[in-house]
Design a protein around this motif. Structure first.
Motif, PDB file in Angstrom:
ATOM      1  N   GLY A   1       0.812  -1.211   0.000  1.00  0.00           N
ATOM      2  CA  GLY A   1       0.000   0.000   0.000  1.00  0.00           C
ATOM      3  C   GLY A   1       0.846   1.261   0.000  1.00  0.00           C
ATOM      4  N   LEU A   2       1.909   1.281   0.816  1.00  0.00           N
ATOM      5  CA  LEU A   2       2.788   2.460   0.854  1.00  0.00           C
ATOM      6  C   LEU A   2       3.472   2.686  -0.485  1.00  0.00           C
ATOM      7  N   ILE A   3       3.910   1.588  -1.109  1.00  0.00           N
ATOM      8  CA  ILE A   3       4.536   1.713  -2.428  1.00  0.00           C
ATOM      9  C   ILE A   3       3.521   2.209  -3.455  1.00  0.00           C
ATOM     10  N   SER A   4       2.312   1.642  -3.389  1.00  0.00           N
ATOM     11  CA  SER A   4       1.263   2.049  -4.329  1.00  0.00           C
ATOM     12  C   SER A   4       0.883   3.516  -4.128  1.00  0.00           C
ATOM     13  N   ILE A   5       0.793   3.941  -2.846  1.00  0.00           N
ATOM     14  CA  ILE A   5       0.460   5.341  -2.563  1.00  0.00           C
ATOM     15  C   ILE A   5       1.515   6.270  -3.142  1.00  0.00           C
ATOM     16  N   THR A  47       0.467   8.944  -5.816  1.00  0.00           N
ATOM     17  CA  THR A  47       0.637  10.374  -5.533  1.00  0.00           C
ATOM     18  C   THR A  47       1.564  11.038  -6.550  1.00  0.00           C
ATOM     19  N   ASN A  48       2.598  10.307  -6.996  1.00  0.00           N
ATOM     20  CA  ASN A  48       3.483  10.862  -8.030  1.00  0.00           C
ATOM     21  C   ASN A  48       2.734  11.070  -9.339  1.00  0.00           C
ATOM     22  N   ALA A  49       1.899  10.060  -9.696  1.00  0.00           N
ATOM     23  CA  ALA A  49       1.131  10.169 -10.942  1.00  0.00           C
ATOM     24  C   ALA A  49       0.098  11.286 -10.849  1.00  0.00           C
ATOM     25  N   VAL A  50      -0.601  11.333  -9.712  1.00  0.00           N
ATOM     26  CA  VAL A  50      -1.595  12.397  -9.522  1.00  0.00           C
ATOM     27  C   VAL A  50      -0.915  13.757  -9.490  1.00  0.00           C
ATOM     28  N   GLY A  51       0.255  13.811  -8.831  1.00  0.00           N
ATOM     29  CA  GLY A  51       0.995  15.070  -8.765  1.00  0.00           C
ATOM     30  C   GLY A  51       1.383  15.585 -10.133  1.00  0.00           C
ATOM     31  N   LYS A  52       1.803  14.672 -11.016  1.00  0.00           N
ATOM     32  CA  LYS A  52       2.167  15.090 -12.377  1.00  0.00           C
ATOM     33  C   LYS A  52       0.954  15.619 -13.138  1.00  0.00           C
ATOM     34  N   GLN A  53      -0.185  14.951 -12.943  1.00  0.00           N
ATOM     35  CA  GLN A  53      -1.396  15.419 -13.610  1.00  0.00           C
ATOM     36  C   GLN A  53      -1.845  16.776 -13.066  1.00  0.00           C
ATOM     37  N   ILE A  54      -1.712  16.946 -11.749  1.00  0.00           N
ATOM     38  CA  ILE A  54      -2.065  18.229 -11.147  1.00  0.00           C
ATOM     39  C   ILE A  54      -1.147  19.334 -11.658  1.00  0.00           C
ATOM     40  N   ASP A  55       0.152  19.023 -11.768  1.00  0.00           N
ATOM     41  CA  ASP A  55       1.107  20.019 -12.270  1.00  0.00           C
ATOM     42  C   ASP A  55       0.796  20.419 -13.713  1.00  0.00           C
ATOM     43  N   LYS A  56       0.298  19.456 -14.497  1.00  0.00           N
ATOM     44  CA  LYS A  56      -0.017  19.751 -15.899  1.00  0.00           C
ATOM     45  C   LYS A  56      -1.363  20.465 -16.062  1.00  0.00           C
ATOM     46  N   SER A  57      -2.192  20.387 -15.024  1.00  0.00           N
ATOM     47  CA  SER A  57      -3.535  20.965 -15.125  1.00  0.00           C
ATOM     48  C   SER A  57      -3.479  22.491 -15.108  1.00  0.00           C
ATOM     49  N   LYS A  58      -4.634  23.103 -15.351  1.00  0.00           N
ATOM     50  CA  LYS A  58      -4.739  24.558 -15.370  1.00  0.00           C
ATOM     51  C   LYS A  58      -5.166  25.122 -14.015  1.00  0.00           C
ATOM     52  N   LEU A  59      -5.070  24.289 -12.986  1.00  0.00           N
ATOM     53  CA  LEU A  59      -5.408  24.751 -11.642  1.00  0.00           C
ATOM     54  C   LEU A  59      -4.450  25.851 -11.209  1.00  0.00           C
ATOM     55  N   ASP A  60      -4.920  26.688 -10.301  1.00  0.00           N
ATOM     56  CA  ASP A  60      -4.074  27.747  -9.757  1.00  0.00           C
ATOM     57  C   ASP A  60      -2.860  27.126  -9.065  1.00  0.00           C
ATOM     58  N   THR A 116      -4.074  14.502  -1.180  1.00  0.00           N
ATOM     59  CA  THR A 116      -4.227  13.182  -1.806  1.00  0.00           C
ATOM     60  C   THR A 116      -3.442  12.126  -1.045  1.00  0.00           C
ATOM     61  N   GLY A 117      -2.184  12.417  -0.741  1.00  0.00           N
ATOM     62  CA  GLY A 117      -1.352  11.464  -0.001  1.00  0.00           C
ATOM     63  C   GLY A 117      -1.903  11.180   1.385  1.00  0.00           C
TER      64      GLY A 117
END
Length: 262
Positions: free
Chosen positions: A24-28, A32-45, A56-57
């Motif tokens: 679970g820790l490895i999966s998290i 979180t890395n994958a979600v973080g990359k998507q968040i960084d690419k998004s148009k969010l503030d 998320t983490g």
């Protein structure tokens, strides 16, 4: 009595819980890395991105802990009862963290500043690097990193130097009484109006503002784009000294107290 038969189910649960915890820790971390990359690419503030990644983490780790407890055979009703019984103590222990979390939500809702703004708050000043789930990260001009708890920051006065596109630079200059007033005013006007970064609208303010004990005081106020504030500040200070020397405009030395030991 077959102790092995009794112990084995518990051992299996413990082993399974350990496996689930490690996986679970490895999966998290991967998630979180994958979600973080998507968040960084998004148009969010940019102010919202670090907060969402931290949140998320945290949520995934809470869900993992609940799953491990379930695997160990602890009934969820009992677990909830234990949490409820210990709620008061936990609340006291984590009241600072809860306050910081609420402060982070408040900062992201009201938006008194954004990532990249230069602010002053809770006794510190610097450029906002990130707004995390529990603290805000500032970087000072000399490259020191300051972590301010969100609860403290949201409950203190905040000065945002980057909120407006323009800022006013204020100066005060002392000149000897023997110097012609109009000569000083013309010289100061020429200095501020010739600087390429000063704005014409609002127009510069140059006036005699006070009669001191040993000098006449002149106030100069000029408007500039926010990013030019410090360049104009230092440029005009240097140019006034140079021009005053050229124009033979006297700048009185500051009065100093002299103490004589008897």
């Amino acid at each position: 009595m077959d102790w092995i038969g009794i112990i084995m189910p518990y051992l299996r649960n413990i082993a399974l819980a350990i496996v689930v915890l490690v996986v679970g820790l490895i999966s998290i971390k991967v998630i979180t890395n994958a979600v973080g990359k998507q968040i960084d690419k998004s148009k969010l503030d940019n102010s919202l991105k670090p907060f969402l990644k931290s949140l998320t983490g945290t949520i995934l780790k809470i869900l993992l802990v609940i799953s491990v407890i379930g695997i160990l055979g602890v009934p969820m009703t009992s677990f909830v009862a234990i949490i409820a019984a210990a709620g008061f103590a936990i609340g006291l222990a984590f009241q600072g963290s809860l306050s910081n979390f609420a402060g982070g939500v408040l900062l992201l809702t009201i938006r008194p500043f954004r990532v990249g703004d230069y602010i002053e708050g809770n006794g510190y000043a610097g450029t906002v690097e990130a707004i995390q789930i529990l603290y805000t990260e500032l970087v000072t001009p000399d490259n020191k990193v300051i972590f301010i708890p969100n609860g403290n920051l949201s409950n203190s006065g905040i000065v945002n130097y980057s909120a407006k596109e323009t800022r006013r630079v204020d100066f005060k200059f002392g000149v000897g009484y023997e110097t012609d007033t109009q000569h000083v005013l013309r010289t100061l006007h020429q200095i501020v109006e010739s600087h390429p970064s000063t704005l014409d609208d609002p127009e510069p303010f140059v006036r005699l503002s006070a009669h001191g004990d040993s000098a006449v005081e002149y106030t100069v106020r000029v408007w500039v784009n926010a990013e030019d504030f410090w360049d104009v500040h230092f440029d005009i200070l240097e140019q006034v000294k140079t021009r005053f020397d050229q124009e033979q405009i006297s700048i009185p030395y500051p009065q100093m107290d002299v103490h004589v030991n008897q």
